[in-house]
Design a protein around this motif. Structure first.
Motif, PDB file in Angstrom:
ATOM      1  N   LYS A  12     -21.194  29.262 119.352  1.00 39.96           N
ATOM      2  CA  LYS A  12     -21.551  30.095 120.127  1.00 39.96           C
ATOM      3  C   LYS A  12     -22.955  30.631 119.987  1.00 39.96           C
ATOM      4  O   LYS A  12     -23.510  30.642 118.624  1.00 39.96           O
ATOM      5  CB  LYS A  12     -20.587  31.386 120.148  1.00 39.96           C
ATOM      6  N   GLY A  14     -25.630  34.155 119.864  1.00 39.27           N
ATOM      7  CA  GLY A  14     -25.391  35.694 119.969  1.00 39.27           C
ATOM      8  C   GLY A  14     -26.614  36.595 119.268  1.00 39.27           C
ATOM      9  O   GLY A  14     -26.330  37.270 118.858  1.00 39.27           O
ATOM     10  N   ASN A  56     -18.233  31.815 114.292  1.00 35.59           N
ATOM     11  CA  ASN A  56     -19.160  31.665 115.299  1.00 35.59           C
ATOM     12  C   ASN A  56     -18.981  30.322 116.157  1.00 35.59           C
ATOM     13  O   ASN A  56     -19.606  30.041 117.055  1.00 35.59           O
ATOM     14  CB  ASN A  56     -20.711  31.468 114.630  1.00 35.59           C
ATOM     15  N   TYR A  59     -16.972  33.029 118.672  1.00 38.28           N
ATOM     16  CA  TYR A  59     -17.729  34.625 119.008  1.00 38.28           C
ATOM     17  C   TYR A  59     -19.070  34.352 118.868  1.00 38.28           C
ATOM     18  O   TYR A  59     -19.661  33.628 117.850  1.00 38.28           O
ATOM     19  CB  TYR A  59     -17.300  35.646 118.341  1.00 38.28           C
ATOM     20  N   ASP A  61     -21.227  35.870 116.874  1.00 37.00           N
ATOM     21  CA  ASP A  61     -21.694  36.573 115.546  1.00 37.00           C
ATOM     22  C   ASP A  61     -22.485  35.707 114.464  1.00 37.00           C
ATOM     23  O   ASP A  61     -22.491  35.723 113.342  1.00 37.00           O
ATOM     24  CB  ASP A  61     -20.300  37.047 114.967  1.00 37.00           C
ATOM     25  N   LEU A  91     -16.736  39.086 111.026  1.00 38.66           N
ATOM     26  CA  LEU A  91     -16.238  39.821 112.399  1.00 38.66           C
ATOM     27  C   LEU A  91     -16.193  41.366 111.955  1.00 38.66           C
ATOM     28  O   LEU A  91     -16.429  42.171 112.949  1.00 38.66           O
ATOM     29  CB  LEU A  91     -15.089  39.216 113.049  1.00 38.66           C
ATOM     30  N   TYR A  94     -19.690  42.534 112.610  1.00 31.49           N
ATOM     31  CA  TYR A  94     -20.020  42.371 113.996  1.00 31.49           C
ATOM     32  C   TYR A  94     -19.433  43.359 114.864  1.00 31.49           C
ATOM     33  O   TYR A  94     -20.031  44.134 115.625  1.00 31.49           O
ATOM     34  CB  TYR A  94     -19.421  40.868 114.600  1.00 31.49           C
ATOM     35  N   THR A  95     -18.285  44.031 114.344  1.00 30.49           N
ATOM     36  CA  THR A  95     -17.766  45.099 115.091  1.00 30.49           C
ATOM     37  C   THR A  95     -18.682  46.523 114.349  1.00 30.49           C
ATOM     38  O   THR A  95     -18.783  47.255 115.403  1.00 30.49           O
ATOM     39  CB  THR A  95     -16.161  45.334 114.679  1.00 30.49           C
ATOM     40  N   PHE A 100     -18.047  45.197 118.620  1.00 29.96           N
ATOM     41  CA  PHE A 100     -17.282  44.169 119.081  1.00 29.96           C
ATOM     42  C   PHE A 100     -15.740  44.172 118.766  1.00 29.96           C
ATOM     43  O   PHE A 100     -15.418  44.769 117.687  1.00 29.96           O
ATOM     44  CB  PHE A 100     -17.828  42.680 118.416  1.00 29.96           C
ATOM     45  N   PRO A 105     -13.839  40.185 125.818  1.00 26.46           N
ATOM     46  CA  PRO A 105     -14.979  39.340 125.833  1.00 26.46           C
ATOM     47  C   PRO A 105     -16.211  40.093 126.271  1.00 26.46           C
ATOM     48  O   PRO A 105     -17.399  40.045 126.114  1.00 26.46           O
ATOM     49  CB  PRO A 105     -14.643  38.363 126.988  1.00 26.46           C
ATOM     50  N   THR A 107     -17.088  42.976 125.011  1.00 24.89           N
ATOM     51  CA  THR A 107     -17.816  43.228 123.694  1.00 24.89           C
ATOM     52  C   THR A 107     -18.526  42.346 122.788  1.00 24.89           C
ATOM     53  O   THR A 107     -19.130  42.681 122.023  1.00 24.89           O
ATOM     54  CB  THR A 107     -16.539  44.283 122.903  1.00 24.89           C
ATOM     55  N   ASP A 108     -18.407  41.147 123.257  1.00 28.26           N
ATOM     56  CA  ASP A 108     -18.887  39.965 122.502  1.00 28.26           C
ATOM     57  C   ASP A 108     -20.390  39.550 123.311  1.00 28.26           C
ATOM     58  O   ASP A 108     -20.660  38.708 124.037  1.00 28.26           O
ATOM     59  CB  ASP A 108     -18.087  38.523 122.722  1.00 28.26           C
TER      60      ASP A 108
END
Length: 257
Positions: A12, A14, A56, A59, A61, A91, A94-95, A100, A105, A107-108
């Protein structure tokens, strides 16, 4: 320096669009004429044998995963033991940075690299903090060579073209940066560069070492940073001739919050 396990793999993306902050320190400001030219090749790729996806694959990230891969590489060389990051650490960062939430999805949405750098310096990512960072000129070959040589890695952002999908070596397509080769036609991505040769750079992404040509780097890099790890720069290694770490520390302390 052929990268191990270099078969094409896609995860992914990001990286949010690059953001300019006038308070960001500039790498060139701390380089002096006494700094010797960086070597024509540098290899910090040998000691880590197991790079992880760090979420990754599912998500966006990549910004957080790249930071954790840099911590892993630094620790492998400076010890006392290798830091082995986890999906949860990536993660969780990332949050904390973006809000996130797994399972939502909407929030991604990816992460801004400058936000991540400030968070990394103050709160830490995966329990690790850095003490400073400075912006390189995007696409500047000498800056990225010096950063990798002196500090073990360069934290870079790329506007990936659609044509990079499936390439064993990321390169500008024969038709140039148009159509499928147009910058950002695939999307924004963040990777750490941990080695280079006269013909290519080696980064870590999606659990693998990934080479890219210098032309690819110059064409698609839209932001790059030298990140100074206390683990790396505060070891017994002397400060590099021609780079003023002490002045960078003073300037950083003077920046208002």
């Amino acid at each position: 320096m052929a990268p191990r396990n270099s078969q094409p793999m896609m995860g992914k993306l990001g990286k949010a669009p690059a953001r300019v902050d006038r308070r960001t320190l500039n790498f060139a400001q701390y380089l002096h004429p006494t700094l010797p030219p960086a070597p024509t090749a540098k290899n910090w790729t040998d000691k880590v044998t197991d790079w992880q996806m760090l979420g990754n694959d599912k998500y966006g990230d990549c910004v957080e995963a790249a930071a954790l891969h840099m911590e892993q590489s630094w620790s492998a060389y400076e010890g006392p033991q290798e830091f082995e990051p986890t999906d949860k650490e990536a993660l969780d960062a990332y949050t904390a940075l973006t809000g996130f939430q797994v399972g939502d999805p909407s929030t991604d949405r990816g992460t801004n690299m400058l936000d991540a750098l400030n968070f990394w310096r103050t709160a830490g990512i995966g329990g690790n903090t850095v003490f400073a960072f400075a912006a390189c000129e995007p696409g500047n070959l000498e800056h990225v060579r010096a950063t990798v040589d002196l500090f073990g890695a360069a934290y870079i952002g790329l506007q990936l073209p659609y044509s990079a999908q499936g390439q064993t070596v990321w390169m500008v397509p024969p038709g140039g940066p148009v159509g499928p080769g147009q910058p950002n036609s695939w999307g924004g991505h963040c990777v750490p560069v941990i080695g280079y040769t006269p013909t290519q750079l080696i980064c870590v992404t999606w659990g693998k070492l990934q080479p890219m040509t210098w032309q690819f780097f110059q064409t698609y890099c839209d932001e790059a940073y030298a990140v100074l790890s206390g683990q790396w720069a505060d070891t017994n290694r002397a400060d590099p001739d021609g780079f003023t770490l002490s002045q960078l520390r003073e300037d950083l302390a003077a920046i208002p919050g």
